[in-house]
Write an enzyme that holds these catalytic residues in place. Structure first.
Site, mmCIF file in Angstrom:
data_model
loop_
_atom_site.group_PDB
_atom_site.id
_atom_site.type_symbol
_atom_site.label_atom_id
_atom_site.label_comp_id
_atom_site.label_asym_id
_atom_site.label_seq_id
_atom_site.Cartn_x
_atom_site.Cartn_y
_atom_site.Cartn_z
ATOM 1 N N LYS A 132 -15.808 -37.206 -11.830
ATOM 2 C CA LYS A 132 -15.621 -36.983 -10.383
ATOM 3 C C LYS A 132 -15.273 -35.519 -10.172
ATOM 4 O O LYS A 132 -14.187 -35.073 -10.521
ATOM 5 C CB LYS A 132 -14.514 -37.884 -9.841
ATOM 6 C CG LYS A 132 -14.383 -37.834 -8.324
ATOM 7 C CD LYS A 132 -13.296 -38.771 -7.831
ATOM 8 C CE LYS A 132 -13.311 -38.854 -6.309
ATOM 9 N NZ LYS A 132 -13.132 -37.548 -5.657
ATOM 10 N N PHE A 133 -16.213 -34.783 -9.604
ATOM 11 C CA PHE A 133 -16.019 -33.351 -9.407
ATOM 12 C C PHE A 133 -15.134 -33.088 -8.199
ATOM 13 O O PHE A 133 -15.140 -33.834 -7.217
ATOM 14 C CB PHE A 133 -17.368 -32.649 -9.235
ATOM 15 C CG PHE A 133 -18.120 -32.462 -10.526
ATOM 16 C CD1 PHE A 133 -18.140 -31.233 -11.162
ATOM 17 C CD2 PHE A 133 -18.782 -33.524 -11.119
ATOM 18 C CE1 PHE A 133 -18.814 -31.053 -12.353
ATOM 19 C CE2 PHE A 133 -19.460 -33.363 -12.318
ATOM 20 C CZ PHE A 133 -19.478 -32.126 -12.935
#
Length: 301
Positions: free
Chosen positions: A24-25
């Site tokens: 999850k950026f």
């Protein structure tokens, strides 16, 4: 407007057959639409932000017309993604300013799904198939348009979760391999590191047109409001817009006379209460030191 899929928070890593794990950026959600005439970049809220990311818009012209991607725009700095720099990019007020920032703070696009491909709507296809289409589409193009890493190995996913925060990765997103694209629903799962929280925004300091900090009630300390660290320029604009959309009595300058909150290094300071509160995503290591950092407003809560 493209309605995007959402994720529900979980407290531990899901483990079962048929799951896929993605980093999850820490960026801004962005939908890329390659139309017959050009490129449109849409924020999660539906706002069109094409002017703010001319570098990504130019790269997306390589996509086949009729293609729609879902992903995250990030800015890399000193070997990690920097959310504050993404906010600077998103806040570019003019085309000229956006062009300068595109040169000094180039953006990358971490794509994690394809919704349409060359005019064909593929949202009903299983994630496993959409993932294959996404990789086949983007790998030949290369940066700044890139598919996010993905694994079906929970042990590797757990290693990512433990080691990638140093690169600015804030957790994992978990999807079922047989799952259609769940537009508008929290059918994905997200596991975030514990220093990222949702908090209630019960007030603000400064003025409604130029808020300086937010007064938060954190989930671990629901009795004592705390002042956030100073807001970035982009967040000031977002909060000011949210306040302007409210009725005057919901957060006007005269509301809550005498209300104060403790701010680290400043002592007791006055603030304007909000009723009902807003919601925000914040990063903090404790309720007091350092003050919570507001990452973004949560308009979906």
């Amino acid at each position: 407007m493209i309605t995007v899929a959402l994720a529900a928070a979980v407290r531990s890593l899901p483990r079962s057959p048929g799951l896929a794990y993605e980093p999850k950026f820490d960026g801004h959600r962005l939908v890329v639409l390659r139309t017959l005439d050009g490129v449109v970049l849409q924020a999660r809220s539906g706002r069109i932000v094409t002017h703010a990311f001319p570098d990504l818009a130019a790269a997306a012209r390589q996509l086949p017309a009729g293609t729609v991607l879902d992903g995250e725009v990030v800015v890399w700095h000193a070997g990690r993604t920097d959310f504050a720099l993404v906010q600077r990019r998103a806040a570019a007020a003019t085309t000229a300013r956006a062009a300068v920032l595109a040169q000094t703070l180039p953006a990358s696009y971490a794509a994690f799904d394809v919704l349409e491909l060359a005019g064909l709507d593929v949202r009903a296809r299983p994630y496993e198939r959409r993932r294959a289409l996404l990789v086949d589409l983007l790998l030949p193009l290369g940066p700044p348009l890139q598919p996010v890493p993905m694994t079906t190995d929970p042990e590797l996913a757990e290693t990512w979760y433990e080691t990638l925060p140093a690169s600015g990765i804030e957790g994992l997103v978990v999807k079922r391999m047989d799952q259609a694209y769940p537009a508008g629903r929290r059918a994905w799962q997200k596991l975030r590191h514990t220093n990222v929280r949702d908090a209630a925004v019960v007030g603000y300091t400064g003025t409604a047109r130029r808020p300086l900090a937010l007064v938060l009630v954190l989930p671990v300390d629901d009795e004592n409001p705390v002042a956030s660290s100073p807001l970035t320029a982009a967040l000031r604009a977002d909060v000011a817009a949210a306040l302007a959309a409210r009725a005057p009595e919901a957060g006007g300058e005269a509301a809550g006379a005498g209300a104060t909150v403790t701010a680290i290094g400043l002592g007791e300071i006055p603030f304007h209460p909000l009723d009902p509160p807003l919601a925000a995503e914040v990063r903090h290591t404790s309720t007091r030191h350092p003050p919570p950092e507001v990452l973004r407003l949560r308009s979906d809560l």
